[in-house]
Design an enzyme around this catalytic site. Structure first.
Site, PDB file in Angstrom:
ATOM      1  N   LYS A 203       0.861  -1.187   0.000  1.00  0.00           N
ATOM      2  CA  LYS A 203       0.000   0.000   0.000  1.00  0.00           C
ATOM      3  C   LYS A 203       0.893   1.231   0.000  1.00  0.00           C
ATOM      4  O   LYS A 203       1.695   1.440   0.924  1.00  0.00           O
ATOM      5  CB  LYS A 203      -0.910  -0.004   1.221  1.00  0.00           C
ATOM      6  CG  LYS A 203      -1.923   1.152   1.244  1.00  0.00           C
ATOM      7  CD  LYS A 203      -2.835   1.036   2.459  1.00  0.00           C
ATOM      8  CE  LYS A 203      -3.845   2.167   2.514  1.00  0.00           C
ATOM      9  NZ  LYS A 203      -4.710   2.059   3.706  1.00  0.00           N
ATOM     10  N   LYS A 255      -2.193  -1.641  -3.620  1.00  0.00           N
ATOM     11  CA  LYS A 255      -3.063  -0.471  -3.608  1.00  0.00           C
ATOM     12  C   LYS A 255      -2.201   0.784  -3.659  1.00  0.00           C
ATOM     13  O   LYS A 255      -1.291   0.912  -2.837  1.00  0.00           O
ATOM     14  CB  LYS A 255      -3.914  -0.481  -2.328  1.00  0.00           C
ATOM     15  CG  LYS A 255      -4.902   0.675  -2.210  1.00  0.00           C
ATOM     16  CD  LYS A 255      -5.695   0.587  -0.901  1.00  0.00           C
ATOM     17  CE  LYS A 255      -6.710   1.735  -0.806  1.00  0.00           C
ATOM     18  NZ  LYS A 255      -7.512   1.664   0.430  1.00  0.00           N
TER      19      LYS A 255
END
Length: 331
Positions: A203, A255
């Site tokens: 992320k 992400k």
């Protein structure tokens, strides 16, 4: 062109397989299907009706009642799952609402499970940022730094609260070192070994999260660069995914998606568990804004975006277009 000009007629003609829609469908290398899509949904405490999110046209903060309608529709469309985010009326320094059985997210989990049962995989975000008044994903030290190990204790408690509410899959997203191991240990020790983990493994500290901050009424001042990854680093993303697999992750996720398709591919090649990617708020907002100005074909851009993420190696795609895409794919 003169009569004397000689053109060598090709014998190998790739265009032959592009000639008709049926041919193009038959030889398509990638097929996005509704069951591979997950719909992220926001539920806000105290709402009587949905509240639009201005930076994400078509996306809303749901009331508990409208959430039930949204997930019922998702089930009817054959989506793979829903990812739940809760927005409490009151926040505090420790994010206590995340652990409270009567907190908005835990109530939403129970609502959704009761509404759709096993028709959808019910997933929940396991992070403190929506519940803390400082907006960070963890507990803070007296000097304002995020305390990794104290935060892990809170994550274990949050996992148990979500499991008790009936969740199928938790999504630890705070990028704390060791978060998957702590969550797995807490679940297993409390007879919740059936609850699976979607690890937000790679992320990144991305500029594309902007609209999400509005969606969850974020209280964050500053940034999350001491725990989210440097956008320049791809090898590190693979390392994080491998660590999460070793700690017990059932699925690993990258992400954002679009600016990190190379990382999705690298992670897919490195791990032996399913790979997810999150088509995030800023990516959604860019397409919606361009389409609203008439600059792109909106529906074609949606499907092309999702296909690109799948082509890069994502088995599962979290996207705010999930329900609409399912309709387009089955039309």
């Amino acid at each position: 062109m003169t009569d004397e000009t000689h053109v060598q007629v090709p014998t190998i003609r790739p265009r032959r397989l592009r000639r008709t829609p049926a041919l193009r469908r038959m030889v398509a290398e990638q097929h996005v299907v509704p069951s591979s899509l997950v719909l992220p949904v926001f539920v806000r405490e105290g709402l009587d009706e949905p509240r639009p999110i201005s930076s994400m046209p078509g996306v809303v903060q749901h009331s508990r009642d409208s959430l039930k309608q949204a997930v019922s529709e998702a089930a009817e469309l054959g989506l793979g799952g829903v990812m739940l985010f809760g927005i409490p009326e009151h926040k505090d320094a420790t994010g206590s609402g995340a652990i409270d059985p009567g907190g908005v997210l835990n109530l939403a989990i129970t609502d959704v499970v009761a509404e759709v049962g096993d028709q959808l995989t019910v997933m929940s975000d396991l992070c403190l940022d929506e519940f803390t008044d400082h907006g960070h994903c963890g507990l803070l030290t007296p000097d304002g730094e995020v305390d990794n190990d104290r935060t892990l204790v809170a994550y274990g408690e949050m996992a148990l609260a979500q499991a008790a509410a009936g969740v199928d899959m938790v999504g630890p997203s705070g990028m704390m070192d060791g978060q998957v191991a702590v969550v797995r240990q807490a679940l297993d020790a409390a007879a919740h070994s059936h609850v699976s983990i979607l690890a937000y493994s790679a992320k990144y500290a991305s500029a594309f999260f902007g609209p999400f901050r509005e969606a969850v009424d974020s209280s964050l001042e500053g940034d999350r660069r001491t725990y989210q990854q440097n956008p320049a680093n791809a090898v590190e993303g693979v390392r994080e995914a491998l660590l999460d697999v070793a700690e017990g992750a059932d699925i690993v996720m990258v992400k954002p998606a679009l600016a990190y398709l190379d990382v999705v591919r690298r992670v897919r090649d490195a791990v032996d568990v399913p790979v997810a990617a999150y088509n995030i708020s800023g990516e959604y907002a860019m397409v919606e804004a361009a389409a609203a100005n008439g600059w792109i074909d909106r529906e074609a851009a949606i499907l092309e975006t999702l296909t690109s993420i799948h082509r890069a190696g994502a088995d599962v795609v979290l996207t705010y277009w999930a329900s609409e895409a399912a309709r387009l794919l089955t039309r």
